[in-house]
Design a protein around this motif. Structure first.
Motif, mmCIF file in Angstrom:
data_model
loop_
_atom_site.group_PDB
_atom_site.id
_atom_site.type_symbol
_atom_site.label_atom_id
_atom_site.label_comp_id
_atom_site.label_asym_id
_atom_site.label_seq_id
_atom_site.Cartn_x
_atom_site.Cartn_y
_atom_site.Cartn_z
ATOM 1 N N ARG A 27 0.808 -1.207 0.000
ATOM 2 C CA ARG A 27 0.000 0.000 0.000
ATOM 3 C C ARG A 27 0.850 1.270 0.000
ATOM 4 N N GLU A 37 1.061 4.114 -2.883
ATOM 5 C CA GLU A 37 0.654 5.498 -2.612
ATOM 6 C C GLU A 37 1.796 6.477 -2.832
ATOM 7 N N THR A 38 3.031 6.047 -2.546
ATOM 8 C CA THR A 38 4.180 6.904 -2.842
ATOM 9 C C THR A 38 4.275 7.154 -4.345
ATOM 10 N N ARG A 39 4.050 6.107 -5.122
ATOM 11 C CA ARG A 39 4.126 6.275 -6.580
ATOM 12 C C ARG A 39 3.017 7.190 -7.081
ATOM 13 N N LEU A 40 1.832 7.069 -6.484
ATOM 14 C CA LEU A 40 0.742 7.987 -6.851
ATOM 15 C C LEU A 40 1.132 9.416 -6.500
ATOM 16 N N ALA A 41 1.737 9.586 -5.301
ATOM 17 C CA ALA A 41 2.115 10.921 -4.842
ATOM 18 C C ALA A 41 3.167 11.532 -5.756
ATOM 19 N N LEU A 42 3.920 10.694 -6.460
ATOM 20 C CA LEU A 42 4.921 11.205 -7.397
ATOM 21 C C LEU A 42 4.291 11.537 -8.747
ATOM 22 N N GLY A 43 2.975 11.425 -8.824
ATOM 23 C CA GLY A 43 2.285 11.804 -10.054
ATOM 24 C C GLY A 43 2.134 10.671 -11.055
ATOM 25 N N GLN A 44 2.429 9.440 -10.621
ATOM 26 C CA GLN A 44 2.250 8.325 -11.550
ATOM 27 C C GLN A 44 0.763 7.995 -11.679
ATOM 28 N N ARG A 48 0.400 2.690 -13.726
ATOM 29 C CA ARG A 48 1.845 2.564 -13.541
ATOM 30 C C ARG A 48 2.167 2.264 -12.080
ATOM 31 N N ARG A 94 -10.563 9.403 -8.891
ATOM 32 C CA ARG A 94 -9.430 10.305 -8.680
ATOM 33 C C ARG A 94 -8.126 9.516 -8.525
ATOM 34 N N GLN A 95 -8.126 8.275 -8.967
ATOM 35 C CA GLN A 95 -6.934 7.421 -8.938
ATOM 36 C C GLN A 95 -6.331 7.331 -7.548
ATOM 37 N N ARG A 96 -7.194 7.166 -6.549
ATOM 38 C CA ARG A 96 -6.715 6.901 -5.185
ATOM 39 C C ARG A 96 -6.811 5.411 -4.940
ATOM 40 N N ARG A 132 -7.980 2.438 -3.110
ATOM 41 C CA ARG A 132 -9.114 2.299 -2.201
ATOM 42 C C ARG A 132 -9.182 0.880 -1.650
#
Lengths: 267, 202
Positions: free
Chosen positions: A159, A163-170, A174, A254-256, A258
């Protein structure tokens, strides 16, 4: 060329093996004797019943009956995929993802084989359609449940990485790509292994059955090759579809990530 | 000149939050553990569901695709996470050597294996990884939490330089009062889901 018919006495002799095993399990306190006896009894009853059902079906080869039978098989396989998940998607998705992917891949592959390869008349001839569908469905079910189980397990464990990858804008796809690749790979390993070992390490069950029933070995082998390819196609495409849909479902608009869309099943 | 504006933001037990961070401004938030500082940052990065709206200048968070928002309003989590074996695999853009040295890391740190990096090295590398994407606003969750005094000062200096050069808006969660005095123009305490101003103009 006819096989030697088995009498109930012959089967009873084989059943002694199960009783001996159960006895030993009691003696060694393994605690599996109950499960062993129940599942042996279940398989006996289920197989006898399906034998009767197939006999009726073969005598009344109507497309409606064949379709009905296929739907029942699909529904049972769909439920089986769902209950095998440690974390499964909540609501209808838990049942729907596996069932839909099995429907897409197994049915497409089986119909393709019936129409283009075997060329039976009618194309739904139950002697061919039901056993082929059963074999493809059974293996696809395994692949999909392994793949989905790995995907949800990875998403839960990784997880923070996701979430780190999402936070980097991926993008979501990806961010979860490593887990998705791993899940699809895990789902396809069993069929790849059994294709690689077929004929050398193991004689596949279907071919063995055909040979025991009196078919010439080379004919049996050809059918086995066909079935292997169908299973590989069904399992591979089915696992890809199921894992891809489930991975998408793990993220919202929103690509979170879940994970609240998963629910633990407690086993 | 990007400014970050938070309107009626509610996420779990945090909020409603009203806060404006000007371009080139650094705002610090402190608060007891469990008060929801990380939750607030996660909502601002749109990684957690939330009510209310966040604006980067005139750009509303809900108005643009989430990955685009997160590239512009970048969250650096307290615990850095890595998914590949080599440091370099985690960077989309090359040319971080100058900043590496500013943080007291050798230029060849890019070729290190993740397994041999210490927690403090990982924390500095994760900050660089985010800065490499040139975000307009930074959400920093205890960015010096695992660092010694020297490295802490280097990180503060780098972030200060980035803020002034890019006129970036910084929201910085810190427990260290002296650090807050060094880096922040304004500071708040998060208590019972509300922000209480501690320092700076209101």
């Amino acid at each position: 060329m006819n096989a030697i018919a088995l009498s109930p006495f012959d089967l009873a002799v084989a059943a002694l093996l199960i009783f001996a095993l159960a006895g030993l399990s009691v003696r060694m306190q393994l605690g599996v004797e109950r499960q062993l006896l129940v599942s042996a009894a279940r398989s006996t009853v289920q197989l006898l019943l399906i034998g009767l059902v197939l006999k009726v079906l073969f005598d009344n080869a109507h497309v409606v009956w064949v379709a009905l039978m296929s739907i029942v098989m699909l529904a049972v396989a769909g439920r089986e995929v769902m209950v095998r998940q440690k974390h499964r998607l909540a609501g209808w998705w838990g049942l729907g993802v596996g069932t839909l992917s099995m429907f897409v891949s197994s049915f497409a592959v089986t119909v393709l084989a019936l129409v283009l390869v075997v060329g039976t008349t009618p194309w739904y001839a139950p002697q061919y359609a039901i056993p082929l569908l059963g074999m493809v469905l059974g293996n696809t079910m395994n692949g999909i449940s392994l793949g989905l189980d790995r995907l949800t397990q990875e998403a839960t464990q990784k997880r923070q990485v996701i979430e780190t990858r999402l936070a980097l804008g991926q993008s979501w796809s990806r961010a979860i790509s490593d887990s998705r690749r791993e899940a699809i790979r895990v789902g396809m390993i069993p069929i790849i292994n059994s294709m690689a070992a077929a004929g050398i390490v193991s004689l596949p069950g279907m071919m063995t059955g055909q040979i025991l029933a009196g078919s010439p070995p080379v004919e049996a082998v050809k059918y086995q090759i066909l079935v292997m390819f169908l299973i590989a196609g069904g399992t591979g495409f089915g696992t890809m579809v199921a894992v891809t849909i489930a991975a998408r479902r793990l993220f919202d608009v929103r690509q979170r990530l879940r994970l609240d869309r998963l629910k633990p099943t407690g086993n | 000149m990007p400014s970050l504006r938070i309107c009626q933001l509610v996420t779990r037990h945090v909020g409603p939050i009203e806060l404006s961070i000007g371009a080139g401004e650094c705002v610090c938030i402190s608060g007891a553990s469990g008060s929801g500082k990380s939750l607030l940052l996660r909502a601002l990065a749109d990684i957690d569901p939330h009510q209310g709206e966040i604006y980067l200048d005139d750009l509303a968070c809900s108005g643009i695709p989430a990955p685009q928002w997160r590239s512009a309003v970048a969250l650096v989590m307290a615990e850095s996470q890595w998914w590949s074996e080599c440091v370099r695999d985690h960077f989309d853009n090359a040319g971080q050597e100058g900043r590496l040295e500013q943080l007291g890391l050798p230029g060849k740190a890019m070729d290190w294996e993740m397994a041999r990096c210490s927690t403090g090295e990982k924390q500095r590398l994760s900050l660089l990884r985010t800065l490499a994407q040139s975000p307009s606003a930074l959400l920093l969750d205890e960015p010096t939490g695992n660092l010694d005094e020297g490295s802490t000062r280097r990180v503060e200096a780098l972030l200060d330089e980035y803020r002034q050069q890019r006129q970036a808006a910084l929201l910085w969660v810190s427990h260290d009062e002296r650090q807050i005095e060094r880096v922040a123009q304004r500071s708040f305490v998060l208590r019972d889901g509300k922000l209480e101003q501690q320092m700076g103009r209101s």
